[in-house]
Design a protein around this motif. Structure first.
Motif, PDB file in Angstrom:
ATOM      1  N   TRP A 138      10.657  40.974  44.296  1.00 28.51           N
ATOM      2  CA  TRP A 138      11.149  39.999  43.300  1.00 28.51           C
ATOM      3  C   TRP A 138      11.712  38.770  44.006  1.00 28.51           C
ATOM      4  O   TRP A 138      11.404  37.623  43.636  1.00 28.51           O
ATOM      5  CB  TRP A 138      12.201  40.672  42.441  1.00 28.51           C
ATOM      6  N   PHE A 139      12.517  38.983  45.014  1.00 31.10           N
ATOM      7  CA  PHE A 139      13.109  37.878  45.780  1.00 31.10           C
ATOM      8  C   PHE A 139      12.017  37.033  46.435  1.00 31.10           C
ATOM      9  O   PHE A 139      12.008  35.802  46.340  1.00 31.10           O
ATOM     10  CB  PHE A 139      14.061  38.454  46.831  1.00 31.10           C
ATOM     11  N   GLY A 140      11.076  37.683  47.104  1.00 28.70           N
ATOM     12  CA  GLY A 140      10.009  36.949  47.777  1.00 28.70           C
ATOM     13  C   GLY A 140       9.083  36.229  46.820  1.00 28.70           C
ATOM     14  O   GLY A 140       8.468  35.217  47.182  1.00 28.70           O
ATOM     15  N   TRP A 141       8.978  36.750  45.593  1.00 30.29           N
ATOM     16  CA  TRP A 141       8.055  36.170  44.615  1.00 30.29           C
ATOM     17  C   TRP A 141       8.434  34.741  44.231  1.00 30.29           C
ATOM     18  O   TRP A 141       7.586  33.967  43.777  1.00 30.29           O
ATOM     19  CB  TRP A 141       7.991  37.043  43.373  1.00 30.29           C
ATOM     20  N   PHE A 142       9.676  34.361  44.412  1.00 27.79           N
ATOM     21  CA  PHE A 142      10.048  32.971  44.144  1.00 27.79           C
ATOM     22  C   PHE A 142       9.304  32.035  45.095  1.00 27.79           C
ATOM     23  O   PHE A 142       8.904  30.930  44.712  1.00 27.79           O
ATOM     24  CB  PHE A 142      11.561  32.791  44.283  1.00 27.79           C
ATOM     25  N   GLY A 143       9.121  32.461  46.335  1.00 31.50           N
ATOM     26  CA  GLY A 143       8.306  31.667  47.256  1.00 31.50           C
ATOM     27  C   GLY A 143       6.840  31.748  46.916  1.00 31.50           C
ATOM     28  O   GLY A 143       6.091  30.773  47.050  1.00 31.50           O
ATOM     29  N   PHE A 144       6.404  32.912  46.467  1.00 29.49           N
ATOM     30  CA  PHE A 144       5.009  33.136  46.088  1.00 29.49           C
ATOM     31  C   PHE A 144       4.589  32.182  44.976  1.00 29.49           C
ATOM     32  O   PHE A 144       3.524  31.561  45.040  1.00 29.49           O
ATOM     33  CB  PHE A 144       4.875  34.589  45.621  1.00 29.49           C
ATOM     34  N   ASN A 145       5.417  32.070  43.941  1.00 29.12           N
ATOM     35  CA  ASN A 145       5.071  31.243  42.782  1.00 29.12           C
ATOM     36  C   ASN A 145       5.566  29.809  42.906  1.00 29.12           C
ATOM     37  O   ASN A 145       4.791  28.862  42.795  1.00 29.12           O
ATOM     38  CB  ASN A 145       5.632  31.873  41.509  1.00 29.12           C
ATOM     39  N   ALA A 146       6.865  29.634  43.117  1.00 30.59           N
ATOM     40  CA  ALA A 146       7.400  28.277  43.175  1.00 30.59           C
ATOM     41  C   ALA A 146       6.882  27.522  44.394  1.00 30.59           C
ATOM     42  O   ALA A 146       6.694  26.303  44.343  1.00 30.59           O
ATOM     43  CB  ALA A 146       8.928  28.315  43.184  1.00 30.59           C
ATOM     44  N   GLY A 147       6.610  28.232  45.488  1.00 31.06           N
ATOM     45  CA  GLY A 147       6.042  27.578  46.659  1.00 31.06           C
ATOM     46  C   GLY A 147       4.641  27.055  46.423  1.00 31.06           C
ATOM     47  O   GLY A 147       4.195  26.110  47.082  1.00 31.06           O
ATOM     48  N   SER A 178       9.661  19.282  39.911  1.00 33.98           N
ATOM     49  CA  SER A 178       9.872  19.927  38.621  1.00 33.98           C
ATOM     50  C   SER A 178       8.926  21.094  38.390  1.00 33.98           C
ATOM     51  O   SER A 178       9.306  22.083  37.746  1.00 33.98           O
ATOM     52  CB  SER A 178       9.711  18.903  37.495  1.00 33.98           C
ATOM     53  N   VAL A 179       7.698  21.008  38.895  1.00 30.16           N
ATOM     54  CA  VAL A 179       6.747  22.113  38.701  1.00 30.16           C
ATOM     55  C   VAL A 179       7.238  23.356  39.435  1.00 30.16           C
ATOM     56  O   VAL A 179       7.153  24.474  38.911  1.00 30.16           O
ATOM     57  CB  VAL A 179       5.337  21.709  39.178  1.00 30.16           C
ATOM     58  N   ALA A 180       7.760  23.177  40.635  1.00 30.86           N
ATOM     59  CA  ALA A 180       8.326  24.309  41.369  1.00 30.86           C
ATOM     60  C   ALA A 180       9.496  24.920  40.608  1.00 30.86           C
ATOM     61  O   ALA A 180       9.676  26.143  40.588  1.00 30.86           O
ATOM     62  CB  ALA A 180       8.773  23.867  42.758  1.00 30.86           C
ATOM     63  N   THR A 181      10.276  24.072  39.953  1.00 32.51           N
ATOM     64  CA  THR A 181      11.411  24.569  39.169  1.00 32.51           C
ATOM     65  C   THR A 181      10.933  25.400  37.987  1.00 32.51           C
ATOM     66  O   THR A 181      11.461  26.486  37.714  1.00 32.51           O
ATOM     67  CB  THR A 181      12.262  23.396  38.677  1.00 32.51           C
ATOM     68  N   TYR A 182       9.935  24.886  37.265  1.00 35.85           N
ATOM     69  CA  TYR A 182       9.349  25.670  36.176  1.00 35.85           C
ATOM     70  C   TYR A 182       8.828  27.006  36.696  1.00 35.85           C
ATOM     71  O   TYR A 182       9.060  28.063  36.084  1.00 35.85           O
ATOM     72  CB  TYR A 182       8.197  24.902  35.525  1.00 35.85           C
ATOM     73  N   ALA A 183       8.122  26.965  37.817  1.00 33.75           N
ATOM     74  CA  ALA A 183       7.542  28.199  38.360  1.00 33.75           C
ATOM     75  C   ALA A 183       8.614  29.207  38.729  1.00 33.75           C
ATOM     76  O   ALA A 183       8.465  30.412  38.491  1.00 33.75           O
ATOM     77  CB  ALA A 183       6.670  27.875  39.573  1.00 33.75           C
ATOM     78  N   ALA A 219      -7.893  27.953  35.826  1.00 36.42           N
ATOM     79  CA  ALA A 219      -6.596  27.715  36.450  1.00 36.42           C
ATOM     80  C   ALA A 219      -5.960  29.020  36.898  1.00 36.42           C
ATOM     81  O   ALA A 219      -5.939  29.999  36.151  1.00 36.42           O
ATOM     82  CB  ALA A 219      -5.668  26.994  35.472  1.00 36.42           C
ATOM     83  N   ASP A 220      -5.463  29.030  38.120  1.00 36.80           N
ATOM     84  CA  ASP A 220      -4.717  30.173  38.662  1.00 36.80           C
ATOM     85  C   ASP A 220      -3.653  29.585  39.573  1.00 36.80           C
ATOM     86  O   ASP A 220      -3.923  29.282  40.730  1.00 36.80           O
ATOM     87  CB  ASP A 220      -5.652  31.110  39.419  1.00 36.80           C
ATOM     88  N   PHE A 221      -2.441  29.439  39.064  1.00 33.05           N
ATOM     89  CA  PHE A 221      -1.430  28.683  39.791  1.00 33.05           C
ATOM     90  C   PHE A 221      -1.079  29.318  41.123  1.00 33.05           C
ATOM     91  O   PHE A 221      -1.015  28.635  42.141  1.00 33.05           O
ATOM     92  CB  PHE A 221      -0.171  28.537  38.938  1.00 33.05           C
ATOM     93  N   ALA A 222      -0.834  30.632  41.145  1.00 39.16           N
ATOM     94  CA  ALA A 222      -0.347  31.253  42.383  1.00 39.16           C
ATOM     95  C   ALA A 222      -1.032  32.566  42.723  1.00 39.16           C
ATOM     96  O   ALA A 222      -0.560  33.284  43.601  1.00 39.16           O
ATOM     97  CB  ALA A 222       1.162  31.468  42.293  1.00 39.16           C
TER      98      ALA A 222
END
Length: 437
Positions: free
Chosen positions: A205-214, A221-226, A159-162
């Motif tokens: 840091w700001f862009g990483w929210f798209g990197f992970n949650a996207g 909910s998974v995007a929220t956790y991410a 597993a590698d989420f992002a």
């Protein structure tokens, strides 16, 4: 098709692209003033070179129909068959949007490597290197993990989420191969602009929210956790690095704060959509401490990783990938994986292949490019600086017509615009005092 999911993926795509200028600022501030344009240019050009290759053939190699678990086909060359309708990898958003989102990952991965060999590679060689690296390393590995290949859900079950392994570990392994192949620098740059470093880290840091949650592919909910895990992992990484540095150096540092945050971000990336929030604090803190120690190792092992791509990105990617096997929970992501020894073993296999494959292939690519167009910058150009040697321009020209020393000049390099051979003659007049970097 879901409009809310599509809206979130459109925003996430833009956020990940914004990380590239953030990386340029982060890396640009960490090098000397005579190499700032060269360093930032290497990050920016990846958007064009890799972005075009991704549309032409890269996306097809990564996400077209699997062939033996090793590579995708050529069915999506020039985006053939990629349209506004959802597909197997993007059940709720247009296929073209999924392609664009994945393109940003392909762009930033080889750009990360450039920080390791700063001031040592010709720009022409760098262009050939990132093109081949993207096609021969990134696309196959992305297919193995995310595109139906032998490592991901359709195969081994790692597993590698992002992108802890797909992006950060592969980039770090490639960086290590590159610095070993190119050798040490003639002279070592010192960071010339710490505000740029902190600004760049903030944009990352700001862009990483798209990197992970996207990477959740939807606005649920998974995007929220991410997203929450990303914030906590970065915070824990920054604080842990600060504490260790404060103990060792007796003072914290701005570079340390920025680097610790990036280490925490890289570590939480593979786990962000799989682990509960408390685990993100453990993963981030582990990255802050262990990446700090890994960076110190380069002085003992004597490899010249200029901007610590190996010690931060590779080590953090490994930490996050391994701890995914220790903390992942189906309660967080029902379509993900669950912690346990079996999953830990799968993560170990992912980490081992994620180092060996890009390391060996990067050596092969470097040797090929070296033979074809040349790679190494000669000592004279290193001393002059790549801004002038490769681009014919300077990052700071505020004093060009005043005859004063170059703003931010390095002690080992030329001091004035005329000494750099720049067009134009400084005005006559009294010489001003030196303005240090």
């Amino acid at each position: 098709m879901n409009a809310a999911d599509s809206a979130w993926m459109l925003i996430s795509t833009a956020l990940v692209l914004f990380m590239v200028p953030g990386l340029a600022l982060f890396y640009g501030g960490l090098v000397g003033a005579k190499n700032v344009i060269a360093m930032m240019g290497e990050a920016f050009i990846a958007i064009g070179v890799v972005g075009i290759l991704w549309v032409v053939v890269g996306y097809s190699l990564a996400f077209d129909t699997d062939h033996g678990g090793v590579i995708g086909g050529l069915g999506h060359v020039m985006l053939r068959g990629v349209a506004s309708s959802p597909g197997p990898w993007n059940p709720h958003v247009p296929g073209l949007l999924f392609m664009a989102y994945q393109a940003m990952f392909a762009v930033i991965t080889p750009a990360l490597i450039a920080g390791a060999f700063t001031s040592r590679m010709h720009f022409r060689g760098y262009l050939a290197f990132i093109a081949l690296w993207s096609l021969l390393i990134y696309c196959p590995f992305a297919h193995w993990v995310w595109g139906g290949g032998f490592l991901g859900a359709s195969g081994l079950g790692a597993a590698d989420f992002a992108g802890g392994a797909v992006v950060h570990e592969t980039a770090g392994a490639g960086a290590l191969a590159a610095v070993l192949y190119l050798g040490r620098r003639r002279e070592v740059d010192r960071p010339h602009n710490l505000p740029l470093v902190l600004l760049g880290a903030g944009i990352l840091w700001f862009g990483w929210f798209g990197f992970n949650a996207g990477s959740a592919g939807n606005a649920g909910s998974v995007a929220t956790y991410a997203l929450v895990n990303t914030q906590l992992g970065a915070s824990a990484g920054m604080v842990a690095w600060m504490v260790v540095e404060w103990i060792r150096r007796k003072k914290p540092s701005g570079v340390g704060l920025a680097t610790g945050a990036v280490a925490g971000l890289a570590a939480i990336t593979p786990a962000s959509g799989y682990v509960p929030t408390w685990a993100s604090l453990v993963i981030g803190a582990a990255a802050g401490v262990l990446c700090y120690e890994a960076v110190q190792l380069k002085y003992w092992l004597r490899y010249d990783d200029a901007l610590d791509v190996v010690g931060v990105h590779m080590v953090a990617g490994v930490i996050g990938a391994m701890l995914t096997g220790a903390f992942a929970s189906l309660t967080v992501n029902g379509a993900g994986v669950d912690r346990g020894l079996a999953q830990f073993d799968r993560q170990l296999a992912l980490v081992a292949i994620g180092f060996a494959f890009p390391f060996v292939m990067t050596i092969v690519i470097l040797r090929l490019v070296d033979e074809l167009v040349g790679l190494r910058v000669d000592p004279g150009e290193q001393a002059l600086g790549l801004d002038v040697g490769e681009y014919g321009e300077m990052g700071y020209m505020l004093d060009l017509f005043a005859g004063s020393p170059r703003v931010g000049a390095d002690s080992s390099g030329p001091e004035t615009a005329t000494q750099l051979g720049h067009v134009g003659t400084p005005k006559a007049g009294p010489r001003r005092g030196r303005v240090d970097a």
